[in-house]
Design a protein around this motif. Structure first.
Motif, PDB file in Angstrom:
ATOM      1  N   SER A  55       0.800  -1.422  -0.352  1.00 19.54           N
ATOM      2  CA  SER A  55      -0.057  -0.029   0.143  1.00 19.54           C
ATOM      3  C   SER A  55       0.743   1.141   0.366  1.00 19.54           C
ATOM      4  O   SER A  55       1.038   2.031   0.868  1.00 19.54           O
ATOM      5  CB  SER A  55      -0.469   0.079   1.647  1.00 19.54           C
ATOM      6  N   PHE A  63      -6.231   5.133  -2.900  1.00 18.88           N
ATOM      7  CA  PHE A  63      -6.694   5.826  -1.659  1.00 18.88           C
ATOM      8  C   PHE A  63      -7.457   7.331  -1.318  1.00 18.88           C
ATOM      9  O   PHE A  63      -7.725   7.719  -0.540  1.00 18.88           O
ATOM     10  CB  PHE A  63      -5.195   6.083  -1.221  1.00 18.88           C
ATOM     11  N   ASP A  66     -10.830   6.958  -1.923  1.00 13.40           N
ATOM     12  CA  ASP A  66     -11.354   6.897  -0.431  1.00 13.40           C
ATOM     13  C   ASP A  66     -11.789   7.651   0.320  1.00 13.40           C
ATOM     14  O   ASP A  66     -12.537   8.201   1.567  1.00 13.40           O
ATOM     15  CB  ASP A  66     -10.459   4.926   0.076  1.00 13.40           C
ATOM     16  N   ALA A  67     -10.221   8.200   0.828  1.00 13.52           N
ATOM     17  CA  ALA A  67      -9.799   9.046   1.900  1.00 13.52           C
ATOM     18  C   ALA A  67     -11.554  10.315   1.441  1.00 13.52           C
ATOM     19  O   ALA A  67     -11.487  10.629   2.763  1.00 13.52           O
ATOM     20  CB  ALA A  67      -8.691   9.668   2.424  1.00 13.52           C
ATOM     21  N   GLU A  79     -12.614  -2.208   0.384  1.00 14.49           N
ATOM     22  CA  GLU A  79     -11.710  -3.391   1.283  1.00 14.49           C
ATOM     23  C   GLU A  79     -10.463  -3.257   0.522  1.00 14.49           C
ATOM     24  O   GLU A  79     -10.578  -3.756  -0.776  1.00 14.49           O
ATOM     25  CB  GLU A  79     -12.487  -4.425   1.555  1.00 14.49           C
ATOM     26  N   PHE A  80      -9.360  -2.540   0.314  1.00 15.13           N
ATOM     27  CA  PHE A  80      -7.975  -3.100   0.260  1.00 15.13           C
ATOM     28  C   PHE A  80      -7.743  -3.660   0.488  1.00 15.13           C
ATOM     29  O   PHE A  80      -7.578  -4.326   1.589  1.00 15.13           O
ATOM     30  CB  PHE A  80      -7.249  -1.509  -0.139  1.00 15.13           C
ATOM     31  N   PRO A  82      -4.151  -5.517   0.400  1.00 16.22           N
ATOM     32  CA  PRO A  82      -2.428  -5.370  -0.105  1.00 16.22           C
ATOM     33  C   PRO A  82      -1.310  -6.381  -0.834  1.00 16.22           C
ATOM     34  O   PRO A  82      -2.339  -7.978  -0.365  1.00 16.22           O
ATOM     35  CB  PRO A  82      -1.749  -4.471   0.973  1.00 16.22           C
ATOM     36  N   LEU A 275      -1.706  10.920   3.006  1.00 11.98           N
ATOM     37  CA  LEU A 275      -2.547   8.502   3.002  1.00 11.98           C
ATOM     38  C   LEU A 275      -1.326   7.994   3.503  1.00 11.98           C
ATOM     39  O   LEU A 275      -2.408   6.708   3.824  1.00 11.98           O
ATOM     40  CB  LEU A 275      -3.697   9.481   1.623  1.00 11.98           C
ATOM     41  N   CYS A 276      -0.830   7.647   2.639  1.00 12.15           N
ATOM     42  CA  CYS A 276       0.166   6.375   2.814  1.00 12.15           C
ATOM     43  C   CYS A 276       0.833   6.362   3.906  1.00 12.15           C
ATOM     44  O   CYS A 276       0.530   4.635   4.011  1.00 12.15           O
ATOM     45  CB  CYS A 276       1.170   6.105   1.453  1.00 12.15           C
ATOM     46  N   LYS A 279      -1.763   6.452   7.125  1.00 12.70           N
ATOM     47  CA  LYS A 279      -2.902   5.405   6.848  1.00 12.70           C
ATOM     48  C   LYS A 279      -2.860   4.557   6.198  1.00 12.70           C
ATOM     49  O   LYS A 279      -3.057   3.535   6.967  1.00 12.70           O
ATOM     50  CB  LYS A 279      -4.286   6.617   6.308  1.00 12.70           C
ATOM     51  N   TYR A 280      -2.488   4.377   4.897  1.00  5.64           N
ATOM     52  CA  TYR A 280      -3.118   3.167   4.484  1.00  5.64           C
ATOM     53  C   TYR A 280      -1.736   2.157   3.849  1.00  5.64           C
ATOM     54  O   TYR A 280      -1.495   1.021   4.269  1.00  5.64           O
ATOM     55  CB  TYR A 280      -3.656   3.138   2.486  1.00  5.64           C
TER      56      TYR A 280
END
Length: 359
Positions: A55, A63, A66-67, A79-80, A82, A275-276, A279-280
């Motif tokens: 991710s 992402f 989604d965010a 639902e991601f 990875p 974001l990465c 969060k992700y």
């Protein structure tokens, strides 16, 4: 700087997205659930999206969508799932029924797998120009097939077929370069052990900049395999034909929201990077500066003259058939179909854009 593991796999997949992976070895036994299995509760439909790698910012547009609630606005819950060095491929996850949509780094593996009878449909592509390529120092830039032909190339075992294909398509004798097996760190290039280094032009150059203080254009140059005459799309959006047929509206909604996310990413490379990191991909130890720089390097590869008039994530099937399929064949991919009819289906992305080129 990110760890060497992500770099290593991305390097192994280099080759204009023309990976010689095991996905194309035969027909995948499908255990996929039937149409309409993407669970729905009320007005919200859940979609399982399997990523082709970890991710990181490579999937930044998704992402962002989604965010920022773009999927939610379409009534989708994402639902991601990875990926990683030992994770199933997108095609394998789809065949097993563990995902609804896959993001596959290698377009060619997907096409070959479909040509072998697997129920796969390509719906679009993030990278208009695959990031697989070569980096060299400006004191001896390797930027053309002619220069490649006489170069000492540091590379990973398995990349030679793509180098040979570049020379073949340029009507040059094959294997005239000197190939030196190398690991996943471009340091040997700086040490003078070779003239060029096979890489992802969005990845190893960030190591050259962070570790050695090199500056793109001043100290080093990159060229993609596409620019060397071996074109390919990469990070293609894939699903099964059965799921696509039964869930047209859901796929259109997913593409529409994803396009908005990728448009935002082009406008500001810092959004997805943050974001990465936060969060992700928060558990991966990603470095913010590296993720921003990787995104800056990849954004030009997301765009083309074709996307300027047809929109991000779109694909030119005429270019694919005329140029990319011959490139796959030259690189040793088998079987290569005569065209992509029945494999690439752009009707969903056409409906997502609804006559526009931006959303």
């Amino acid at each position: 700087m990110i760890s060497s593991a992500p770099i290593s796999r991305r390097t192994l997949l280099a080759g204009a997205g023309l990976s010689l992976g095991v996905l194309a070895s035969g027909v995948l036994t499908s255990c996929a659930p039937g149409p309409g299995t993407s669970s729905a509760t009320g007005t919200t439909t859940k979609l399982r999206i399997t990523l082709g790698w970890i991710s990181n910012v490579e999937f930044g547009g998704y992402f962002i969508a989604d965010a920022r609630g773009y999927y939610a606005e379409e009534g989708l819950e994402i639902e991601f799932l990875p990926g990683g060095a030992n994770a199933p491929s997108a095609s394998q996850s789809l065949a097993a029924g563990n995902a609804d949509i896959g993001l596959s780094p290698s377009m060619s593996d997907t096409i070959v797998a479909a040509a072998k009878g697997n129920d796969l449909k390509i719906l679009g592509a993030v990278f208009q120009d695959s990031p697989g390529g070569i980096v060299s120092l400006t004191k001896k830039p390797i930027t053309t097939p002619q220069k490649l032909a006489s170069a000492k190339v540091l590379g990973q075992t398995g990349t030679q077929p793509y180098l040979d294909a570049i020379l073949e398509l340029a009507d040059l004798p094959p294997a005239t370069y000197d190939f030196v097996p190398a690991g996943f760190d471009p340091s040997p290039l700086v040490d003078g052990q070779g003239d060029a280094y096979t890489c992802y032009v969005t990845n190893q150059p960030t190591t050259l900049e962070a570790k050695f203080g090199l500056v793109k254009g001043k100290d080093y140059v990159t060229v993609t395999y596409s620019e060397l005459g071996l074109p390919s799309y990469a990070d293609v959006i894939v699903t099964t034909g059965a799921f696509a047929k039964a869930n047209e509206e859901t796929i259109v909604k997913f593409l529409r929201a994803s396009i908005r996310g990728w448009q935002d990413n082009v406008s500001d490379p810092t959004i997805a990077a943050k974001l990465c990191v936060e969060k992700y991909g928060a558990d991966l130890g990603l470095d913010l500066d590296q993720q921003i720089r990787q995104n800056e390097l990849q954004i030009p590869l997301l765009q083309s003259d074709f996307t300027a008039t047809h929109g991000l994530l779109n694909m030119d099937t005429e270019l694919l058939t005329a140029k990319m399929l011959p490139a796959m064949k030259a690189a040793g991919q088998e079987p290569v179909p005569a065209d992509v009819d029945g494999i690439v289906d752009l009707s969903y992305i056409t409906k997502a854009y609804n006559g526009a080129s931006t959303l």
